[in-house]
Design an enzyme around this catalytic site. Structure first.
Site, short mmCIF file in Angstrom:
data_model
loop_
_atom_site.label_atom_id
_atom_site.label_comp_id
_atom_site.label_asym_id
_atom_site.label_seq_id
_atom_site.Cartn_x
_atom_site.Cartn_y
_atom_site.Cartn_z
N ASN A 17 0.86 -1.18 0.00
CA ASN A 17 0.00 0.00 0.00
C ASN A 17 0.90 1.24 0.00
O ASN A 17 1.45 1.61 1.03
CB ASN A 17 -0.89 -0.02 1.25
CG ASN A 17 -1.79 1.20 1.33
OD1 ASN A 17 -1.83 2.02 0.40
ND2 ASN A 17 -2.52 1.33 2.44
N HIS A 103 -9.82 1.16 4.52
CA HIS A 103 -8.58 1.41 5.27
C HIS A 103 -8.87 2.41 6.40
O HIS A 103 -9.67 3.32 6.24
CB HIS A 103 -7.50 1.96 4.33
CG HIS A 103 -6.14 1.94 4.95
ND1 HIS A 103 -5.74 2.90 5.86
CD2 HIS A 103 -5.11 1.07 4.83
CE1 HIS A 103 -4.51 2.60 6.26
NE2 HIS A 103 -4.10 1.50 5.65
N GLU A 173 -5.81 -4.74 10.56
CA GLU A 173 -4.86 -3.66 10.80
C GLU A 173 -5.27 -2.90 12.06
O GLU A 173 -6.12 -1.99 11.98
CB GLU A 173 -4.84 -2.68 9.62
CG GLU A 173 -4.28 -3.24 8.35
CD GLU A 173 -3.64 -2.15 7.47
OE1 GLU A 173 -2.48 -2.32 7.11
OE2 GLU A 173 -4.30 -1.14 7.20
N SER A 219 2.93 -1.42 10.79
CA SER A 219 4.36 -1.36 11.14
C SER A 219 5.11 -2.67 10.85
O SER A 219 5.99 -3.07 11.61
CB SER A 219 4.54 -0.96 12.61
OG SER A 219 4.04 0.35 12.81
P1 13P Z 1 2.70 0.96 7.88
O1 13P Z 1 3.24 -0.35 7.37
O2 13P Z 1 3.44 2.14 7.34
O3 13P Z 1 2.55 0.98 9.38
O4 13P Z 1 1.22 1.09 7.28
C1 13P Z 1 0.37 0.03 7.45
C2 13P Z 1 -0.81 0.26 6.62
O5 13P Z 1 -1.63 1.10 6.91
C3 13P Z 1 -0.96 -0.57 5.40
O6 13P Z 1 -2.23 -0.43 4.86
#
Ligand code: 13P
Length: 269
Positions: A17, A103, A173, A219
């Site tokens: 992403n 998201h 997430e 992360s």
């Molecule tokens: P990060 O990997 O930068 O924490 O973002 C996660 C994310 O929101 C992927 O959709």
């Protein structure tokens, strides 16, 4: 092995992403080229590049098992006068296969569960695979976040036919883990993914619920990806920052190719 304990193999998804990056078309073309080459010849992994809309045509490449691409959002509307929106059919016209829906960064801008569910249905109606994002804002010791998660899943998938559940991907997430420096732990992620699967069994058959790829995001980078991928219950990763660094992405894909990915009949409490 008993029939009920038979394992179904599934590819590992590494979803990149890009969010609102990179800043220029020149840089986007470079990242697209790297991503396509990283997707070449993968045996167990499907890398899915999800750039911002202006750069979607840059990631277009012939379909292979190892490489695919998609969008980060889709309009609620199939057609009509909706300035700034991008229709599912337009995404499909570039032969994209995936779209991220719900998201947390879009939910934070006011996208409701009802809108997420509509987008999921719109995506499915044109043959796009929705990568449906769910996750709690914060954890509490009494595990009330699980109830919030259950409500979010029910509402975000409202009206999806039980049959179509076999065509979606779920990305867990936790909002608190996104964009920081602390990921969830693989063990906690497995617990929550089991809970999400159990919740999905309220909406579709057990067989279909067990076939839905369940990803983790928040992360993830090249230092912790292998820990998540060591867990059978985690079928892939949704990656923000690290997916824009070709060296980190290459190491994550290497970890994915090394794993022995399976969905098995895990104990669902
Ligand atoms: P990060 O990997 O930068 O924490 O973002 C996660 C994310 O929101 C992927 O959709």
């Amino acid at each position: 092995m008993k029939k009920s304990a038979q394992k179904a193999r599934i590819r590992t998804f590494i979803i990149a992403n890009w969010k609102m990056n990179p800043a220029t078309h020149v840089d986007a073309k470079k990242l697209a080229t790297k991503s396509k080459s990283l997707g070449k010849g993968l045996k167990k992994t499907t890398l899915v590049a999800c750039p911002p809309f202006p750069f979607l045509s840059d990631v277009v490449a012939p379909h292979t098992k190892g490489y695919a691409y998609g969008a980060q959002d889709v309009s609620l509307h199939a057609s009509g006068s909706h300035t700034g929106d991008v229709a599912a059919s337009q995404i499909v016209s570039l032969k994209a296969s995936y779209v991220i829906v719900g998201h947390s960064e879009r939910r934070a801008k006011g996208e409701s569960d009802v809108e997420v569910a509509t987008k999921v249905r719109v995506a499915l109606s044109v043959g796009l695979t929705p990568i449906v994002c769910v996750g709690e804002r914060e954890r509490d010791d009494e595990a009330r976040y699980l109830l919030t998660l259950r409500e979010q899943i029910h509402a975000s998938l409202e009206g999806v036919s039980p049959r179509d559940f076999g065509k979606i991907i779920i990305a867990y997430e936790p909002v608190w883990a996104i964009g920081g420096d602390t990921a969830n732990t693989p063990d906690d992620t497995v617990e929550t993914i089991l809970f999400i699967r159990k919740t999905l069994m309220e909406l579709t058959s057990e067989k279909t619920a067990l076939s839905i790829p369940m990803l983790y995001g928040g992360s993830v980078d090249d230092t912790n990806a292998a820990g998540f991928l060591a867990k059978d219950e985690i079928n892939g990763l949704l990656i923000g920052r690290a997916s824009r660094d070709p060296k980190k992405l290459a190491r994550i894909i290497e970890a994915s190719e090394k794993r022995n990915s399976q969905i098995k009949k895990t104990k669902i409490r």
